[in-house]
Design an enzyme around this catalytic site. Sequence first.
Site, PDB file in Angstrom:
ATOM      1  N   GLY A 242      -8.894-103.938  35.734  1.00  0.00           N
ATOM      2  CA  GLY A 242      -8.228-103.717  34.500  1.00  0.00           C
ATOM      3  C   GLY A 242      -6.954-104.093  34.643  1.00  0.00           C
ATOM      4  CB  SER A 243      -4.740-106.492  36.491  1.00  0.00           C
ATOM      5  OG  SER A 243      -5.171-107.433  36.170  1.00  0.00           O
ATOM      6  CG  ASN A 244      -5.898-109.633  32.325  1.00  0.00           C
ATOM      7  OD1 ASN A 244      -5.106-110.466  31.843  1.00  0.00           O
ATOM      8  ND2 ASN A 244      -6.851-110.200  33.210  1.00  0.00           N
TER       9      ASN A 244
ATOM     10  CG  LEU B  13     -18.519-109.412  34.408  1.00  0.00           C
ATOM     11  CD1 LEU B  13     -18.857-109.199  35.895  1.00  0.00           C
ATOM     12  CD2 LEU B  13     -17.735-110.727  34.286  1.00  0.00           C
TER      13      LEU B  13
ATOM     14  CB  ILE C  15     -20.664-109.867  22.784  1.00  0.00           C
ATOM     15  CG1 ILE C  15     -19.327-109.503  23.786  1.00  0.00           C
ATOM     16  CG2 ILE C  15     -20.505-108.824  21.376  1.00  0.00           C
ATOM     17  CD1 ILE C  15     -19.281-108.174  24.389  1.00  0.00           C
TER      18      ILE C  15
ATOM     19  CG  ASN D   8     -13.875-113.564  27.218  1.00  0.00           C
ATOM     20  OD1 ASN D   8     -13.763-112.448  28.064  1.00  0.00           O
ATOM     21  ND2 ASN D   8     -14.489-114.569  27.763  1.00  0.00           N
TER      22      ASN D   8
ATOM     23  CG  HIS E 188     -13.759-118.407  30.981  1.00  0.00           C
ATOM     24  ND1 HIS E 188     -14.839-117.588  31.540  1.00  0.00           N
ATOM     25  CD2 HIS E 188     -13.694-119.535  31.637  1.00  0.00           C
ATOM     26  CE1 HIS E 188     -15.420-118.452  32.629  1.00  0.00           C
ATOM     27  NE2 HIS E 188     -14.903-119.654  32.575  1.00  0.00           N
TER      28      HIS E 188
ATOM     29  CG  ASP F 204     -17.426-117.907  29.365  1.00  0.00           C
ATOM     30  OD1 ASP F 204     -16.933-116.880  28.946  1.00  0.00           O
ATOM     31  OD2 ASP F 204     -18.110-117.924  30.514  1.00  0.00           O
TER      32      ASP F 204
ATOM     33  CD  GLU G  70      -6.989-113.879  33.591  1.00  0.00           C
ATOM     34  OE1 GLU G  70      -8.137-114.458  33.538  1.00  0.00           O
ATOM     35  OE2 GLU G  70      -6.746-113.149  34.293  1.00  0.00           O
TER      36      GLU G  70
END
Length: 294
Positions: free
Chosen positions: A116-118, A189, A192, A206, A208, A249, A278
Amino acid sequence: MFNRLQQKWKVNGLQVALILCTFAIGGSLTGYVGRKLMNLFDIGPEWLWIVVYILLVTLLWPLAVLLVSIPFGQFRFFVSYLKKMGKRMGIISREEPGAGSQGPVKQIAIFASGAGSNAQKIIDHFRENERVKIALIVCNKPEAGVLKIAENEGIPALLIEKEQFFRGNAYVPALKEKNINLIVLAGFLWKIPVALIQAYPGKIVNIHPALLPKYGGKGMYGQFVHAAVIAAGEKESGITIHYVDEHYDHGDIIFQAICPVFSGDTPELLAKRIHELEHKHFPVVVEELLLRGV
Ligand code: GRF
């Protein structure tokens, strides 16, 4: 009480401590300077002295906390805190929701199943933004680090279950109930389902960790992506932020940023470089999308 303050102010534990220190020192400074200033004047009856003193500290206090908040790194918090107080007291006019170019508050749901760093960077980016709210964290792994982040930040978390999720629209009501405007996939991951894409057309993005259209698709996640990039002898890799469609993607690309791949790179080293990209760009791109009215 500490947890309640975290949730109320939407900050992490360390920030609560720094904010409380700012309040304490700012308050003492106000009292000290107030008394020094009062000593300069010879104010007659005691009641008048008290009235003038109260007026003086009321004016001094915001200045003192703003000043003290600078070394504590909490200046932005106190600016918005004082603005809120001003609005409540009627000193600053309230903006009507939907007025002018501001529009209603935008609600974001972050879907993540990893560290969850983003997600954390996006939360930090919008912390003081009154027009944007991270309203929900959606996660499919009970042990994921992102759930701890949600707890620390006081953001509601929704732990989803595989069978229901792939049934398509099982979680749409939960998202609609929170008036979600934008779904941000940050290390999520599962594919959807079409029903969810149809419920949020053009409103799911998203990130990537490679330069799509290369190194995307099923199985291309995490270290697998970086290992493939290195194995192919690429000189550059990067990040892609794109809309989500029915294929892995695959949706339209919104933004890409590039970084070098060095000889001797390992997937871990490359992953670190990619994560930095990111963290730098994802929150800003999300904000730009909201400004564009996504
Ligand atoms: C990121 O590298 C992102 O590109 C990918 O999953 C990773 C999530 O990392 N989709 P974190 O959980 O945000 O640290």
